[in-house]
Design an enzyme around this catalytic site. Structure first.
Site, PDB file in Angstrom:
ATOM      1  N   ASP A  10      13.989   8.302 -11.745  1.00  0.00           N
ATOM      2  CA  ASP A  10      15.365   7.827 -11.848  1.00  0.00           C
ATOM      3  C   ASP A  10      16.230   8.359 -10.719  1.00  0.00           C
ATOM      4  O   ASP A  10      17.074   7.632 -10.163  1.00  0.00           O
ATOM      5  CB  ASP A  10      15.975   8.229 -13.199  1.00  0.00           C
ATOM      6  CG  ASP A  10      15.452   7.389 -14.342  1.00  0.00           C
ATOM      7  OD1 ASP A  10      14.807   6.356 -14.067  1.00  0.00           O
ATOM      8  OD2 ASP A  10      15.684   7.759 -15.506  1.00  0.00           O
ATOM      9  N   ASP A  66      14.676  13.379 -14.532  1.00  0.00           N
ATOM     10  CA  ASP A  66      13.655  12.367 -14.290  1.00  0.00           C
ATOM     11  C   ASP A  66      13.598  12.077 -12.791  1.00  0.00           C
ATOM     12  O   ASP A  66      14.527  11.500 -12.225  1.00  0.00           O
ATOM     13  CB  ASP A  66      13.980  11.088 -15.071  1.00  0.00           C
ATOM     14  CG  ASP A  66      12.874  10.059 -14.992  1.00  0.00           C
ATOM     15  OD1 ASP A  66      12.577   9.588 -13.870  1.00  0.00           O
ATOM     16  OD2 ASP A  66      12.302   9.718 -16.043  1.00  0.00           O
ATOM     17  N   ARG A  79       4.817   6.835 -19.148  1.00  0.00           N
ATOM     18  CA  ARG A  79       4.655   7.697 -20.310  1.00  0.00           C
ATOM     19  C   ARG A  79       5.290   7.049 -21.526  1.00  0.00           C
ATOM     20  O   ARG A  79       6.471   6.716 -21.515  1.00  0.00           O
ATOM     21  CB  ARG A  79       5.289   9.068 -20.039  1.00  0.00           C
ATOM     22  CG  ARG A  79       5.037  10.082 -21.146  1.00  0.00           C
ATOM     23  CD  ARG A  79       5.453  11.470 -20.739  1.00  0.00           C
ATOM     24  NE  ARG A  79       6.876  11.574 -20.393  1.00  0.00           N
ATOM     25  CZ  ARG A  79       7.497  12.715 -20.169  1.00  0.00           C
ATOM     26  NH1 ARG A  79       6.823  13.850 -20.221  1.00  0.00           N
ATOM     27  NH2 ARG A  79       8.776  12.745 -19.870  1.00  0.00           N
ATOM     28  N   THR A 104       4.740   8.731 -28.013  1.00  0.00           N
ATOM     29  CA  THR A 104       3.552   9.583 -28.034  1.00  0.00           C
ATOM     30  C   THR A 104       3.470  10.531 -26.840  1.00  0.00           C
ATOM     31  O   THR A 104       2.726  11.511 -26.874  1.00  0.00           O
ATOM     32  CB  THR A 104       2.284   8.725 -28.032  1.00  0.00           C
ATOM     33  OG1 THR A 104       2.195   8.019 -26.777  1.00  0.00           O
ATOM     34  CG2 THR A 104       2.313   7.721 -29.173  1.00  0.00           C
TER      35      THR A 104
END
Length: 209
Positions: free
Chosen positions: A203, A200, A104, A108
């Site tokens: 992660d 996340d 990602r 944006t």
């Protein structure tokens, strides 16, 4: 429109609570994700067709049920989707595994493809796209699109946690795809993370945060 299925089994919810906890280690996080994925696949595969066969038990002949029809294919979205594969393969060891690599863009929030490899008979398989977090829905929508372009026709999306925004995106872009989640959370924050979520997932799986 594709159906949203929230799998709120007590065991799933119990394990998900520990995954959400910021103090949970990467090892425990990985183990919990594998366990939840295994539990979720029971519901995801509930409608698989079966056929009757005749076997002989130690006591005598019997008519029993086995799977019939299309084989399964797993398509994890790299990298976090990898954490869901092993748990499912323990139950369905003959499933083929493809991979789609997306990241990602931090500005944006749009998905960018960097890898895609799927089983050659993708059009003949029941496909399960795997991604722990359904946030904006952009990555999952793009991944499903890639699968369709390569011949995939029967597709389900399996995620651990979803935001309403992501669910809406998938239902708009792919109304033929059913969505399976363990929890539907409140919203996305300004950085595109699910609230309350679990951070996340990639992660936390790989200990890279």
């Amino acid at each position: 429109m594709g159906q949203l299925n929230i799998l709120n089994h007590p065991l799933i919810q119990h394990k998900l609570s520990f995954m959400r906890d910021d103090e949970t280690s990467s090892k425990d996080f990985r183990d919990l994700l594998e366990e939840i994925s295994m539990l979720m696949v029971y519901e995801v595969t509930r409608d698989l067709p079966t056929k009757t066969i005749e076997i002989t038990t130690p006591i005598g002949p019997a008519k029993t049920q086995v799977l019939e029809g299309k084989q399964l294919g797993l398509v994890p979205i790299l990298r976090a989707g990898l954490g869901m594969v092993d748990g499912i393969l323990k139950l369905i060891p003959n499933a083929r595994v493809g991979h789609i690599g997306l990241y990602r863009d931090p500005v944006t929030l749009n998905p960018v493809e960097y890898y895609c490899k799927l089983p050659p008979d993708v059009g003949e398989r029941e496909l399960i796209v795997l991604d722990p977090m359904l946030a904006t829905g952009g990555s999952s929508s793009e991944a499903i699109g890639f699968v369709k372009k390569r011949g995939g026709r029967s597709i389900k999306l399996v995620c651990l946690i979803a935001a309403p925004e992501g669910v809406k995106r998938i239902q708009q872009d792919h109304p033929d795809v059913d969505i399976f989640v363990a929890a539907l959370d409140d919203h996305l924050n300004d950085h595109g993370y699910i609230v309350p979520g679990l951070g996340d997932a990639g992660d936390r799986i790989f200990g890279t945060r």
